[in-house]
Design a protein around this motif. Structure first.
Motif, PDB file in Angstrom:
ATOM      1  N   ARG A   1      -1.676 -18.341  11.471  1.00  0.00           N
ATOM      2  CA  ARG A   1      -1.224 -19.737  11.432  1.00  0.00           C
ATOM      3  C   ARG A   1      -0.053 -19.917  12.398  1.00  0.00           C
ATOM      4  O   ARG A   1       0.007 -20.895  13.128  1.00  0.00           O
ATOM      5  CB  ARG A   1      -0.803 -20.097  10.010  1.00  0.00           C
ATOM      6  CG  ARG A   1      -0.124 -21.468   9.905  1.00  0.00           C
ATOM      7  CD  ARG A   1      -0.107 -21.949   8.466  1.00  0.00           C
ATOM      8  NE  ARG A   1       0.461 -20.969   7.579  1.00  0.00           N
ATOM      9  CZ  ARG A   1      -0.040 -20.642   6.388  1.00  0.00           C
ATOM     10  NH1 ARG A   1      -1.112 -21.229   5.932  1.00  0.00           N
ATOM     11  NH2 ARG A   1       0.527 -19.728   5.653  1.00  0.00           N
TER      12      ARG A   1
ATOM     13  N   SER B   1       7.264 -23.420  17.224  1.00  0.00           N
ATOM     14  CA  SER B   1       6.529 -23.790  16.022  1.00  0.00           C
ATOM     15  C   SER B   1       6.432 -25.319  15.942  1.00  0.00           C
ATOM     16  O   SER B   1       7.375 -26.019  16.267  1.00  0.00           O
ATOM     17  CB  SER B   1       7.293 -23.235  14.829  1.00  0.00           C
ATOM     18  OG  SER B   1       6.642 -23.536  13.649  1.00  0.00           O
ATOM     19  N   ILE B   2       5.285 -25.839  15.520  1.00  0.00           N
ATOM     20  CA  ILE B   2       5.111 -27.294  15.422  1.00  0.00           C
ATOM     21  C   ILE B   2       5.863 -27.792  14.184  1.00  0.00           C
ATOM     22  O   ILE B   2       5.856 -27.141  13.133  1.00  0.00           O
ATOM     23  CB  ILE B   2       3.611 -27.658  15.376  1.00  0.00           C
ATOM     24  CG1 ILE B   2       3.393 -29.148  15.519  1.00  0.00           C
ATOM     25  CG2 ILE B   2       2.957 -27.166  14.096  1.00  0.00           C
ATOM     26  CD1 ILE B   2       1.942 -29.527  15.757  1.00  0.00           C
TER      27      ILE B   2
ATOM     28  N   ILE C   1       7.002 -30.685  11.168  1.00  0.00           N
ATOM     29  CA  ILE C   1       6.398 -31.712  10.315  1.00  0.00           C
ATOM     30  C   ILE C   1       6.569 -33.081  10.979  1.00  0.00           C
ATOM     31  O   ILE C   1       5.647 -33.905  10.987  1.00  0.00           O
ATOM     32  CB  ILE C   1       7.060 -31.701   8.918  1.00  0.00           C
ATOM     33  CG1 ILE C   1       6.886 -30.329   8.243  1.00  0.00           C
ATOM     34  CG2 ILE C   1       6.494 -32.808   8.041  1.00  0.00           C
ATOM     35  CD1 ILE C   1       5.468 -29.857   8.130  1.00  0.00           C
TER      36      ILE C   1
ATOM     37  N   ILE D   1       4.017 -33.583  13.652  1.00  0.00           N
ATOM     38  CA  ILE D   1       2.676 -33.866  13.124  1.00  0.00           C
ATOM     39  C   ILE D   1       2.610 -35.322  12.669  1.00  0.00           C
ATOM     40  O   ILE D   1       1.652 -36.036  12.968  1.00  0.00           O
ATOM     41  CB  ILE D   1       2.341 -32.895  11.965  1.00  0.00           C
ATOM     42  CG1 ILE D   1       2.252 -31.465  12.499  1.00  0.00           C
ATOM     43  CG2 ILE D   1       1.037 -33.294  11.287  1.00  0.00           C
ATOM     44  CD1 ILE D   1       2.143 -30.408  11.418  1.00  0.00           C
TER      45      ILE D   1
ATOM     46  N   ARG E   1      -0.219 -28.622   8.360  1.00  0.00           N
ATOM     47  CA  ARG E   1       0.325 -27.424   8.988  1.00  0.00           C
ATOM     48  C   ARG E   1      -0.076 -26.179   8.200  1.00  0.00           C
ATOM     49  O   ARG E   1      -0.505 -25.171   8.770  1.00  0.00           O
ATOM     50  CB  ARG E   1       1.857 -27.538   9.064  1.00  0.00           C
ATOM     51  CG  ARG E   1       2.471 -26.380   9.782  1.00  0.00           C
ATOM     52  CD  ARG E   1       3.958 -26.563   9.989  1.00  0.00           C
ATOM     53  NE  ARG E   1       4.503 -25.275  10.422  1.00  0.00           N
ATOM     54  CZ  ARG E   1       5.785 -25.023  10.554  1.00  0.00           C
ATOM     55  NH1 ARG E   1       6.678 -25.942  10.308  1.00  0.00           N
ATOM     56  NH2 ARG E   1       6.191 -23.845  10.935  1.00  0.00           N
ATOM     57  N   GLN E   2       0.037 -26.261   6.888  1.00  0.00           N
ATOM     58  CA  GLN E   2      -0.306 -25.114   6.042  1.00  0.00           C
ATOM     59  C   GLN E   2      -1.772 -24.729   6.182  1.00  0.00           C
ATOM     60  O   GLN E   2      -2.123 -23.555   6.113  1.00  0.00           O
ATOM     61  CB  GLN E   2       0.037 -25.469   4.589  1.00  0.00           C
ATOM     62  CG  GLN E   2      -0.174 -24.335   3.601  1.00  0.00           C
ATOM     63  CD  GLN E   2       0.264 -24.741   2.201  1.00  0.00           C
ATOM     64  OE1 GLN E   2       1.098 -25.635   2.021  1.00  0.00           O
ATOM     65  NE2 GLN E   2      -0.299 -24.096   1.201  1.00  0.00           N
TER      66      GLN E   2
ATOM     67  N   CYS F   1      -3.611 -25.051   8.807  1.00  0.00           N
ATOM     68  CA  CYS F   1      -3.941 -24.820  10.228  1.00  0.00           C
ATOM     69  C   CYS F   1      -4.806 -25.948  10.784  1.00  0.00           C
ATOM     70  O   CYS F   1      -5.643 -25.705  11.665  1.00  0.00           O
ATOM     71  CB  CYS F   1      -4.664 -23.486  10.442  1.00  0.00           C
ATOM     72  SG  CYS F   1      -4.002 -22.094   9.563  1.00  0.00           S
TER      73      CYS F   1
END
Lengths: 370, 157
Positions: free
Chosen positions: A23, A31-32, A34, A37, A65-66, A68
């Motif tokens: 992930r 890292s993307i 929240i 998104i 996100r969790q 993927c």
């Protein structure tokens, strides 16, 4: 005899650790977040909120996100999350007529009060890949124009005076809105409960069913009377104060589908309607929902139920993608004992079959586990 | 919505309180924190309830104006506080931010006290102005996407 088998704890823990590693992926990439998104994959967030039947952008983005980016997995996570929270109550019904409109189109009237407002739409794009998005190139601000204060009347009210348009759907006096999160589904169901199920139904499933009605499986001669997207206030009654207060706004998409209807023994010829209302910006889903809503009203209009989209039990029982994925995906879990039983059965049937044909049986059958 | 069209004097009446709570719900946590931290004297606020996060089932209406149906749930957080003098305030808003709900409850209580009401009124007008500006910009951006139909005149008759 039931044989319990244990094992796999270490494998499961390691698999989850591997999933977390995959992930995160390439550690040299940032890292993307929240917020990214929510801001840049907003329509994926909207879809997860709609089908999870839970409106919360940040939590939906966290679930995406969790998972993927597996949206059905994200929806599943949100459904699990909501079971941990108490229910404060039911809101005052939304006033979609008072929406802060960001998009409004009608396919039935060219000139209408408020106008055709395209808003942020994919319509009329050429669906060509845009190489400029490969880079973080600057993007122009949206244009602005004065004079957008004209009231945006509901298209379904335009014909209301002539009695050519069915009114907004009513239910018998004293009917309490059904809530499928509280009571098990029973068929046949009232339209309110059907709409709740459709509003959380899988977009792909409803899209295909809506498409099937257009192709002739329960043809309903639909026109988009109006699609509107925008924000509305959510108000909750506060019993301790004796009035309702706004909790803030949510964005929703509403579709008023208008359908030609030639009349029946009970009703004169007029336009009938299908209704779609969905969390977030999702007009494909709202349109599909309104087509299926209309198809499911067949018995109200003495229409023959001949197509899948008109079959309430079929549609509503299979529209929820969390239920569907649960039952389909459970097939991959261990069924060792079930399969052994089936294997014994098939072997016996085969022996009987071979004996009936007078053939020799092969005694050297390998075990399933070999 | 104010149905009678009459606005009571600021800081008085249930309708004013209702409107104020609606504005506080739309305030950002930062807006509330900044005003709270800048208050010359911050009264003690004892929690009465929460902050607690839960769900509100949002209802729509069939066809837009017909019988209600359950559309889906939203997260919401609420809190109630009591100030030193016994005044109780309630805060509630969409989302899961407990501190925001607690601050909204404090401001709801302060609005009921004449000595604190002016500060709350300033906060409310600041938040309302921000929301109105955002709405107005969105309306102008949407208006720029309005279709202006024109008729092609054919020259052959």
């Amino acid at each position: 005899m039931y044989v319990a088998v244990k094992g796999g704890e270490a494998a499961i823990a390691n698999a989850h650790r591997l999933l977390a590693d995959r992930r995160r992926g390439d550690r040299s990439l940032p890292s993307i977040t929240i917020e990214q998104i929510v801001a840049q994959l907003g329509l994926a967030v909207d879809r997860v909120m709609a089908e999870a039947s839970l409106y919360d952008r940040a939590i939906a983005a966290l679930a995406i996100r969790q998972s993927c980016g597996d949206l059905i997995e994200a929806i599943f996570i949100l459904r699990a999350y909501r079971t941990t929270l108490p229910r404060f109550g039911y809101s005052v019904p939304l006033e979609t007529a008072d929406m802060q409109v960001e998009r409004r189109v009608s396919a039935t009237y060219k000139d209408l009060p408020g106008g055709q407002l395209l808003g942020p739409t994919f319509d009329y794009t050429h669906r060509l890949l845009d190489p400029s998005l490969l880079h973080d190139a600057p993007v122009d601000e949206a244009l602005q124009r004065e004079g957008g204060q004209e009231p945006i009347m509901r298209v379904t009210d335009i014909l209301a005076d002539e009695d050519l348009m069915e009114d907004d759907g009513t239910l018998p006096e004293g009917h309490v809105p059904g809530d499928l999160t509280r009571e098990p589904l029973e068929f046949p169901m009232a339209r309110d409960l059907r709409l709740q199920a459709l509003a959380r139904g899988d977009e792909g499933f409803l899209l295909s069913l809506g498409y099937s009605t257009q192709r002739g499986y329960a043809r309903s001669h639909p026109f988009v009377g109006e699609i509107r997207i925008g924000e509305v206030d959510v108000e909750l009654d506060l019993p301790e104060l004796g009035f309702a207060v706004s909790l803030g706004r949510i964005r929703i998409t509403e579709c008023q589908m208008i359908n030609q209807f030639k009349g029946s023994a009970k009703s004169p010829p007029q336009f009938t309607r299908g209704y779609g209302l969905v969390f977030g910006q999702s007009e494909r889903k709202a349109m599909a929902m309104s087509l299926v809503d209309r198809a499911l009203r067949a018995s109200e209009f003495d229409e023959d139920v001949v197509a899948p989209a008109q079959d309430e039990e079929f549609v509503i029982s299979h529209s929820d993608n969390v239920q569907a994925t649960g039952f389909v995906e459970h097939l991959k879990l261990p069924h060792y004992v079930d399969f052994q039983a089936e294997l014994d059965l098939v072997r016996r049937m085969r022996r009987e079959y071979e004996a009936g044909r007078g053939d020799k049986t092969d005694s050297d059958i390998p075990e399933a586990a070999e | 919505m104010a149905s009678d069209g009459q606005q009571p004097l600021p800081g008085t009446g249930p309708e004013r309180r209702r409107q104020a709570m609606g504005v506080l719900a739309k305030a950002t946590r930062l807006e509330l924190e900044q005003v709270w931290n800048a208050l010359p004297q911050r009264p003690e606020a004892v929690p009465v309830r929460g902050p607690e996060t839960g769900l509100v089932m949002v209802r729509g209406r069939i066809g837009g104006g017909g019988a209600p149906f359950n559309l889906g749930e939203v997260t919401a957080t609420r809190a109630s506080v009591r100030l030193e003098g016994g005044t109780v305030g309630h805060g509630q808003s969409l989302g899961t931010d407990g501190e925001k709900a607690r601050l909204a409850a404090i401001f709801d209580a302060l609005l009921q006290l004449p000595e604190h009401a002016p500060a709350v009124e300033r906060l409310l007008s600041q938040v309302s102005a921000r929301i109105e500006a955002e709405d107005a910009q969105r309306i102008r951006e949407t208006a720029a996407t309005r279709v202006d139909f024109f008729t092609m005149v054919r020259g052959d008759d």
